[in-house]
Write an enzyme that holds these catalytic residues in place. Structure first.
Site, short mmCIF file in Angstrom:
data_model
loop_
_atom_site.label_atom_id
_atom_site.label_comp_id
_atom_site.label_asym_id
_atom_site.label_seq_id
_atom_site.Cartn_x
_atom_site.Cartn_y
_atom_site.Cartn_z
N GLU A 36 0.82 -1.21 0.00
CA GLU A 36 0.00 0.00 0.00
C GLU A 36 0.86 1.26 0.00
O GLU A 36 0.51 2.26 -0.63
CB GLU A 36 -0.96 0.00 1.19
CG GLU A 36 -2.10 -1.00 1.07
CD GLU A 36 -3.00 -0.75 -0.13
OE1 GLU A 36 -3.06 0.40 -0.61
OE2 GLU A 36 -3.65 -1.71 -0.60
N TYR A 44 -6.19 6.42 4.71
CA TYR A 44 -6.31 5.43 3.64
C TYR A 44 -5.51 4.17 3.96
O TYR A 44 -6.03 3.05 3.88
CB TYR A 44 -5.85 5.99 2.29
CG TYR A 44 -5.72 4.89 1.26
CD1 TYR A 44 -6.85 4.39 0.62
CD2 TYR A 44 -4.50 4.31 0.97
CE1 TYR A 44 -6.76 3.34 -0.28
CE2 TYR A 44 -4.39 3.26 0.07
CZ TYR A 44 -5.53 2.78 -0.55
OH TYR A 44 -5.43 1.73 -1.42
N ASP A 84 -9.19 6.60 -1.41
CA ASP A 84 -8.20 7.37 -2.16
C ASP A 84 -8.88 7.96 -3.40
O ASP A 84 -10.11 7.87 -3.55
CB ASP A 84 -6.99 6.50 -2.54
CG ASP A 84 -7.37 5.36 -3.49
OD1 ASP A 84 -8.57 5.22 -3.82
OD2 ASP A 84 -6.45 4.63 -3.91
#
Length: 362
Positions: free
Chosen positions: A49, A132, A150
């Site tokens: 991520e 996020y 996002d």
């Protein structure tokens, strides 16, 4: 209107259960085979991520595989030298991501016995873990129904739900987080959040979305009205500032090349580069005089090799690549050194300076 009222207004008459079913079923059938999806290891999810922020999937895959080979566990990353970590990140850009990741991983090893926290309050305190990333790790690795919003996700939902709020505003992101809190599957939050991300990557793209392939087409309000390409609404960014530089390629009599380390904070912190003369402050003719004052070496400018343009989110570097010859003096700069070309390969350089490597004579 308060967000709660706005959320209820938006999802009124929207079949949430059908939306979840169609999205999750599509994701299970159509998801791409990606290395970080092999299991739900929170460390792997976390690394992926962070790498995927501002970076395309195809670019990330080899970096991810190499990074996990070099640092297979949180402990391995925590114990690694920062320069080694930056070297493994070399070329990915946004290097503060790598430094923040390593600092946060060290905190997990020290404070949480090497186990990535599964509680929102704890994981949110880690360096570089924003809303996020927190939502992505907790939903994908720990199956917790927490939003991961996002730009991709806001684009998808702004079309499906016909939301016209400006996605460049923080308040709009908050609105979407509250919308997903209402919509998310509690049975399979991992597939739900990843499904939204995957839909944005493969089908509901910024331009020319493939609406006829979309599993949510029948529920999509923008498609129904034919306005899918008009959403999301996003105000334009400020114009980027241009910064002109002269990038100097300087070798000594032993054919060693002069490099320097950038400061430990700020843009491209702790990476290595060739010396840069700020042409916004110093004209070209005065560059050798400026260089002597900064580095203690008297140089003569030689040949211009090319101009490199590198675009950051807020800034554009325009760098004239120039070779120079040393004609006197001694190097006097605490962060600069001469290295052989083989040694140079061990130092992490930003992409902009990697482009100048080929102009160094072996």
């Amino acid at each position: 209107m308060k967000n709660l009222e706005r959320v209820q207004q938006i999802i009124q008459n929207f079949d949430r259960e059908l939306f979840r079913q169609n999205l999750i079923q599509w994701f299970r059938n159509e998801q791409r085979v990606l290395p970080w999806r092999e299991n739900q290891d929170p460390y792997r999810v976390w690394v992926s991520e962070i790498m995927l922020q501002q970076t395309r999937v195809d670019t990330v895959i080899p970096y991810f595989n190499n990074f996990l080979t070099k640092f297979p566990t949180l402990e391995a990353l925590a114990e690694a030298d920062e320069q080694e970590v930056l070297k493994a990140w070399e070329g990915l850009g946004y290097y503060s991501r790598a430094r923040n990741l390593q600092n946060a991983v060290r905190e997990v090893v020290e404070e949480y016995q090497g186990v990535v926290p599964s509680e929102p309050e704890e994981i949110a305190k880690l360096k570089g873990v924003g809303p996020y990333t927190k939502g992505a790790i907790l939903s994908i690795a720990y199956d917790k129904p927490i939003p991961a919003v996002d730009g991709n996700v806001m684009r998808v939902l702004s079309r499906i739900l016909h939301v016209e709020e400006d996605i460049a505003k923080p308040s709009t992101k908050k609105l979407f987080e509250e919308l997903i809190t209402e919509l998310i599957s509690h049975e399979d939050p991992s597939s739900f959040n990843q499904g939204l991300m995957e839909l944005g990557a493969l089908v509901c793209t910024p331009k020319n979305p493939s609406c006829l392939l979309c599993p949510i087409q029948e529920q999509c309000r923008a498609f129904e009205q034919g306005i899918e390409e008009e959403l999301p609404i996003k105000s334009s960014k400020k114009k980027q500032k241009k910064a002109p530089y002269m990038l100097l390629l300087i070798q000594n009599e032993q054919r060693e090349v002069l490099i320097e380390q950038r400061p430990s904070s700020g843009l491209l912190a702790s990476l290595w580069q060739y010396p840069m003369v700020p042409l916004g402050d110093v004209d070209r003719e005065s560059a050798p005089h400026w260089f002597y004052g900064e580095y203690g070496l008297t140089i003569e400018l030689k040949e211009t090799k090319q101009t490199i343009k590198h675009v950051f989110s807020h800034l554009i570097w325009e760098m004239e690549v120039v070779t120079a010859e040393i004609i006197g003096g001694e190097l006097d700069h605490e962060r600069a050194r001469f290295v052989t070309l083989d040694e140079r390969n061990d130092y992490p350089f930003p992409v902009s300076h990697q482009k100048a490597h080929k102009y160094i004579n072996p």
